[in-house]
Design an enzyme around this catalytic site. Structure first.
Site, PDB file in Angstrom:
ATOM      1  N   ALA A  71       0.856  -1.191   0.000  1.00 23.47           N
ATOM      2  CA  ALA A  71       0.000   0.000   0.000  1.00 23.47           C
ATOM      3  C   ALA A  71       0.892   1.241   0.000  1.00 23.47           C
ATOM      4  CB  ALA A  71      -0.882  -0.011   1.238  1.00 23.47           C
ATOM      5  N   GLY A 110       0.549  -5.033   1.134  1.00 20.67           N
ATOM      6  CA  GLY A 110      -0.593  -5.052   0.223  1.00 20.67           C
ATOM      7  C   GLY A 110      -0.239  -5.676  -1.125  1.00 20.67           C
ATOM      8  N   GLU A 113      -0.641  -9.223  -0.643  1.00 16.33           N
ATOM      9  CA  GLU A 113      -2.078  -9.517  -0.547  1.00 16.33           C
ATOM     10  C   GLU A 113      -2.726  -9.540  -1.931  1.00 16.33           C
ATOM     11  OE1 GLU A 113      -2.595  -6.347   2.524  1.00 16.33           O
ATOM     12  OE2 GLU A 113      -3.711  -7.941   3.503  1.00 16.33           O
ATOM     13  N   GLU A 133       3.841  -5.077   7.584  1.00 14.62           N
ATOM     14  CA  GLU A 133       2.904  -4.130   8.211  1.00 14.62           C
ATOM     15  C   GLU A 133       3.178  -3.927   9.695  1.00 14.62           C
ATOM     16  OE1 GLU A 133       2.048  -6.453   6.047  1.00 14.62           O
ATOM     17  OE2 GLU A 133       0.472  -5.763   4.696  1.00 14.62           O
TER      18      GLU A 133
HETATM   19  C1  3H9 Z   1       0.341  -2.172   3.564  1.00 12.02           C
HETATM   20  O1  3H9 Z   1       0.661  -2.668   2.519  1.00 12.02           O
HETATM   21  C2  3H9 Z   1      -1.026  -2.251   4.146  1.00 12.02           C
HETATM   22  C3  3H9 Z   1      -1.881  -3.309   3.506  1.00 12.02           C
HETATM   23  O2  3H9 Z   1      -1.710  -4.576   4.128  1.00 12.02           O
HETATM   24  C4  3H9 Z   1      -3.345  -3.035   3.710  1.00 12.02           C
HETATM   25  C5  3H9 Z   1      -3.930  -1.976   2.877  1.00 12.02           C
HETATM   26  C6  3H9 Z   1      -5.415  -1.908   3.033  1.00 12.02           C
HETATM   27  N1  3H9 Z   1       4.591   3.419  -0.194  1.00 12.02           N
HETATM   28  O3  3H9 Z   1      13.415   2.026   1.173  1.00 12.02           O
HETATM   29  P1  3H9 Z   1      13.856   2.684  -0.064  1.00 12.02           P
HETATM   30  C7  3H9 Z   1       9.447   4.865  -0.942  1.00 12.02           C
HETATM   31  S1  3H9 Z   1       1.419  -1.260   4.486  1.00 12.02           S
HETATM   32  C8  3H9 Z   1       5.082   4.606  -0.600  1.00 12.02           C
HETATM   33  O4  3H9 Z   1      14.877   3.734   0.051  1.00 12.02           O
HETATM   34  P2  3H9 Z   1      14.886   0.175  -1.001  1.00 12.02           P
HETATM   35  C9  3H9 Z   1      10.427   5.278   0.151  1.00 12.02           C
HETATM   36  O5  3H9 Z   1       9.835   6.152   1.089  1.00 12.02           O
HETATM   37  C10 3H9 Z   1       2.862  -1.135   3.461  1.00 12.02           C
HETATM   38  N2  3H9 Z   1       6.403   4.838  -0.746  1.00 12.02           N
HETATM   39  O6  3H9 Z   1      14.311   1.641  -1.183  1.00 12.02           O
HETATM   40  C11 3H9 Z   1      11.516   5.919  -0.668  1.00 12.02           C
HETATM   41  O7  3H9 Z   1      11.076   7.228  -1.007  1.00 12.02           O
HETATM   42  P3  3H9 Z   1      12.104   8.439  -1.117  1.00 12.02           P
HETATM   43  C12 3H9 Z   1       3.630  -2.388   3.510  1.00 12.02           C
HETATM   44  C13 3H9 Z   1       7.241   3.836  -0.470  1.00 12.02           C
HETATM   45  O8  3H9 Z   1      15.109  -0.330  -2.364  1.00 12.02           O
HETATM   46  C14 3H9 Z   1      11.534   5.074  -1.948  1.00 12.02           C
HETATM   47  O9  3H9 Z   1      10.267   4.415  -1.995  1.00 12.02           O
HETATM   48  N3  3H9 Z   1       4.878  -2.197   2.801  1.00 12.02           N
HETATM   49  C15 3H9 Z   1       6.795   2.586  -0.046  1.00 12.02           C
HETATM   50  O10 3H9 Z   1      16.005   0.181  -0.017  1.00 12.02           O
HETATM   51  C16 3H9 Z   1      12.618   4.022  -1.961  1.00 12.02           C
HETATM   52  O11 3H9 Z   1      12.539   3.289  -0.747  1.00 12.02           O
HETATM   53  C17 3H9 Z   1       5.988  -1.810   3.447  1.00 12.02           C
HETATM   54  O12 3H9 Z   1       6.024  -1.612   4.625  1.00 12.02           O
HETATM   55  C18 3H9 Z   1       5.395   2.389   0.103  1.00 12.02           C
HETATM   56  N4  3H9 Z   1       4.879   1.218   0.504  1.00 12.02           N
HETATM   57  O13 3H9 Z   1      13.724  -0.663  -0.319  1.00 12.02           O
HETATM   58  C19 3H9 Z   1       7.209  -1.693   2.570  1.00 12.02           C
HETATM   59  N5  3H9 Z   1       7.867   1.788   0.163  1.00 12.02           N
HETATM   60  O14 3H9 Z   1      12.994   8.096  -2.281  1.00 12.02           O
HETATM   61  C20 3H9 Z   1       8.022  -0.526   2.985  1.00 12.02           C
HETATM   62  C21 3H9 Z   1       8.943   2.536  -0.138  1.00 12.02           C
HETATM   63  O15 3H9 Z   1      11.253   9.644  -1.328  1.00 12.02           O
HETATM   64  N6  3H9 Z   1       9.137  -0.326   2.084  1.00 12.02           N
HETATM   65  N7  3H9 Z   1       8.578   3.767  -0.521  1.00 12.02           N
HETATM   66  O16 3H9 Z   1      12.849   8.471   0.201  1.00 12.02           O
HETATM   67  C22 3H9 Z   1      10.284  -1.017   2.185  1.00 12.02           C
HETATM   68  O17 3H9 Z   1      10.457  -1.891   3.003  1.00 12.02           O
HETATM   69  C23 3H9 Z   1      11.381  -0.639   1.251  1.00 12.02           C
HETATM   70  O18 3H9 Z   1      11.161   0.684   0.837  1.00 12.02           O
HETATM   71  C24 3H9 Z   1      11.474  -1.534  -0.009  1.00 12.02           C
HETATM   72  C25 3H9 Z   1      12.504  -0.898  -0.994  1.00 12.02           C
HETATM   73  C26 3H9 Z   1      11.964  -2.920   0.407  1.00 12.02           C
HETATM   74  C27 3H9 Z   1      10.164  -1.635  -0.725  1.00 12.02           C
END
Ligand code: 3H9
Length: 714
Positions: A71, A110, A113, A133
């Protein structure tokens, strides 16, 4: 590739017909987050594909390297955005044409999911799947709790959702969460071929919501829930979402799918609205923001292919382990062969323990250690690109070391000191190349702790600062930019709130009560337990050093000195604020400490009074926010979020509270200031409110408003 919406430069979803298979790709850089525009476009693409005569099956994939990072966390708090992710997932699962998810790169939250709502899943062997999450104070909210439990059983589902860990495609296959893996690359091609096969069979799509096998309250599922609940009580004390995850899995075992979904949705929305979620998310964004130093935009980092470490004590050895683990060679310098052998032994021991714990193969250890070399002469550093000095904390010693570095290191070598409090401007000024001198302040144990304060002295060149940040990334540390002052960001704020604690203890709070109140607030250990762990002698040395410059108006509590005079330095001496019988790491309260405290109160003429837990927390948090505001005024920290990152990664500040500055915003700065004004009545010197805090309250602003100030202006 045919683009669905040609009016948008970068359509959030693209589609292409390959034979009879409609390939729908999420195209939303950087991580294919499922923002509302993506959900809307996906829904439309699925509906079009379902209605399309030529299409027999659908492949759902991510454009670029990832499936989806989940998400869009930046949309949290915006209500009414349609379609919701659970609705989209339900629509995909209901599709009359088979939907096959082709998973590569990250497939998280998400995103996972979404994949679970498809009828079949193919994953790259090295894809990274998971439910992070919980690390954001959330729980899966689009059927993840219900579908993963149905596919894998309660134990693996709970493990994934409570740990937030990412698993490779191979492991997901073993758990039944994906149907096939594909060795490397080509997942979408393989999924198209698979979709064709499924379509040719003309079967009814397999829907996870209908799966009941193994779900009935089997003993192992029931036990998994029970055990998870028992462990969570301790591990997730004070947190909301882990307990709701367990409830949701229990519901998946015992109720029909739709009922489980209602339960999941209700709890998800509650978690979404909670301050804990806001705290976790602030922490997530802060640790990404701190890594973007202004210097990285204006200067090119120097190349770092080899590193020198001065000193083989605990800190030097920890730094060497950290650098070796990142794949770089290390040259350690010690004053003589015996000290060098000790340093080498400490480094070797850490990797040996990793082998014993099965985290590292014996051959890998040999390979890592082959990059280690030691010397007793500084000439051995002639070729290294960066040196980190971790010698004894004494200005003369540091200056001698830096004179040697100045003599022996090649031009352009970055010269870093790991000092915790000494004036780095003075160290820099003592050599011929102050532009190469920077502070890299590691936290002990340096190979474990994530925080790296990057201390920027006046004359350092921007490319050296950029190099510090790039180097932190190589070491997988969280870098925070700090200015030069006594204690930089972390130890300076720590020294202030430790004073607030000393005052409370002398005024009547038991040290054990203080520790408990802060553990209940969410710290893994109390501040006095932490002092016992790091060693009371460190604080004692600092107090003696500061004695000459201490303002006579500052109240001085002598209790800690009484402990140190007895040689009670904490764990390493078997006794500190707690006793550590037989080398135990868990301290037990010590009645003699209570007696010493009491005697000191009498000596100071203080009649002890009672403290509520809430007052202990309020005083500590107010002291942190006030000192934090001061270091913002002085430019020692760039933004409040930098201070938050320091305390989250270097001092065990509870992540769900977001850091001391974010927490102050949660309490309300006007309330924090009101507390300070109340405490000021007893001690007007210590509790002087920071002018920045006062002006923020006057303007009705919060610390968060300072996080938004553009870095480029700095
Ligand atoms: C969810 O999914 C809820 C659902 O179950 C239910 C819904 C109803 N959204 O970390 P990085 C941005 S909760 C928006 O440096 P990497 C991040 O802020 C979500 N933006 O890269 C950064 O921005 P900026 C569950 C996001 O390659 C840029 O992307 N998901 C999101 O080292 C690069 O990120 C998570 O908790 C996002 N979801 O790692 C995943 N994710 O360049 C959280 C990242 O402006 N994310 N950004 O600073 C991560 O764990 C890591 O970012 C990921 C990439 C592994 C994806």
């Amino acid at each position: 590739m045919r683009v669905v919406n040609t009016t948008i430069a970068h359509p959030p979803v693209t589609t292409e017909l390959r034979g009879k298979i409609r390939v729908i790709a999420i195209n939303h850089a950087p991580v294919n987050a499922l923002s509302s525009v993506v959900r809307e476009a996906l829904l439309r693409a699925i509906e079009l594909a379902e209605a399309e005569a030529q299409c027999a099956a659908i492949v759902l994939c991510g454009a670029g390297t990832d499936f989806s990072g989940g998400a869009d966390i930046r949309e949290f708090g915006k209500s009414g955005l349609q379609p919701t992710l659970p609705d989209l997932c339900a629509r995909i699962e209901a599709s009359i044409k088979p939907v096959i998810a082709a998973i590569q790169g990250v497939c998280l939250g998400g995103g996972f999911e979404l994949a679970l709502s498809a009828h079949y899943r193919l994953a790259a062997e090295d894809a990274r799947l998971g439910f992070p999450e919980v690390l954001l104070g959330l729980m899966p909210g689009a059927g993840g709790t219900q579908r993963s439990t149905r596919l894998a059983g309660a134990r693996p589902a709970l493990d994934l959702m409570l740990s937030g860990r990412q698993i490779a495609g191979r492991e997901a296959l073993g758990l039944g969460l994906v149907d096939h893996t594909v060795p490397d690359g080509g997942v979408t091609d393989a999924a198209v071929a698979y979709a064709q096969e499924i379509a040719d069979k003309r079967g009814v799509p397999r829907r996870t919501r209908d799966l009941v096998a193994g779900l009935a309250q089997t003993e192992s599922n029931r036990l998994a829930v029970e055990e998870a609940r028992a462990k969570a009580g301790q591990k997730f004390r004070g947190q909301f979402s882990p307990f709701r995850i367990i409830d949701a899995v229990e519901a998946a075992l015992s109720t029909p799918f739709d009922e489980g979904m209602v339960n999941e949705r209700g709890n998800f929305l509650e978690a979404l609205a909670s301050p804990q979620r806001a705290g976790f998310m602030h922490a997530f964004l802060a640790e990404r923001e701190v890594a973007k130093a202004p210097e990285m935009r204006i200067a090119t980092q120097r190349s770092v292919a080899s590193v020198g470490v001065i000193g083989g004590g605990t800190m030097g050895a920890g730094i060497a382990v950290s650098v070796l683990s990142a794949g770089l060679p290390v040259v350690m310098i010690e004053r003589d062969e015996a000290a060098l052998a000790r340093g080498h032994g400490l480094v070797d021991k850490v990797f040996g323990e990793n082998v014993a714990k099965g985290r590292l193969g014996a051959e890998d250890k040999d390979q890592v250690m082959s990059r280690f070399s030691g010397a007793t002469r500084y000439e051995a550093l002639a070729d290294v690109d960066l040196v980190i000095e971790a010698a004894y904390e004494d200005m003369d010693v540091k200056k001698q070391v830096f004179a040697e570095l100045d003599r022996c290191c090649k031009p352009g070598c970055v010269l870093a000191t790991n000092t915790s409090y000494l004036d780095i401007n003075e160290i820099a000024a003592s050599i011929s190349r102050p532009e190469d001198v920077i502070g890299l302040h590691f936290f002990s144990p340096a190979n474990i702790m994530k925080l790296l304060e990057i201390v920027v002295p006046a004359k350092v060149s921007a490319d050296v600062v950029a190099t510090g940040f790039a180097f932190a990334k190589v070491l997988k540390k969280v870098p925070v930019r700090a200015g030069v002052c006594d204690g930089f960001i972390g130890n300076r704020v720590l020294a202030t709130y430790r004073l607030a604690i000393d005052y409370m203890v002398e005024d009547g709070a038991s040290p054990y009560h203080v520790d408990k109140a802060l553990r209940d607030f969410g710290y893994p250990m109390g501040p006095l337990q932490a002092s016992d762990l790091s060693g009371g002698d460190i604080g004692w040395a600092t107090r003696k050093r500061r004695a000459v410059t201490r303002d006579p108006r500052q109240r001085y509590v002598q209790i800690a000195d009484r402990l140190c005079e007895r040689g009670w330095f904490g764990q390493k001496t078997g006794r500190g604020w707690y006793q550590y019988p037989h080398g135990s790491r868990i301290g037990v309260p010590d009645p003699e400490i209570e007696a010493i405290v009491e005697a000191e109160r009498q000596r100071a003429g203080i009649t002890p009074r009672a403290f509520e837990d809430s007052e202990i927390v309020r005083r500590v948090m107010a002291a942190m926010a006030n000192e934090g505001a001061r270091i913002l005024e002085e430019g020692i920290a760039l933004r409040p979020l930098d201070i938050d990152a320091v305390f989250l990664h270097g001092y065990g500040f509870p992540r769900h509270r977001g850091g001391p500055m974010h927490y102050a915003d949660t309490v309300g700065l006007a309330n924090v200031l009101e507390d300070i004004r109340e405490f000021e009545k007893d001690d007007a010197f210590f509790w002087r409110p920071s002018p920045l805090l006062v002006s923020l309250v006057k303007e009705g602003r919060d610390f968060e408003s300072l996080n938004r100030s553009p870095l480029d202006a700095k």
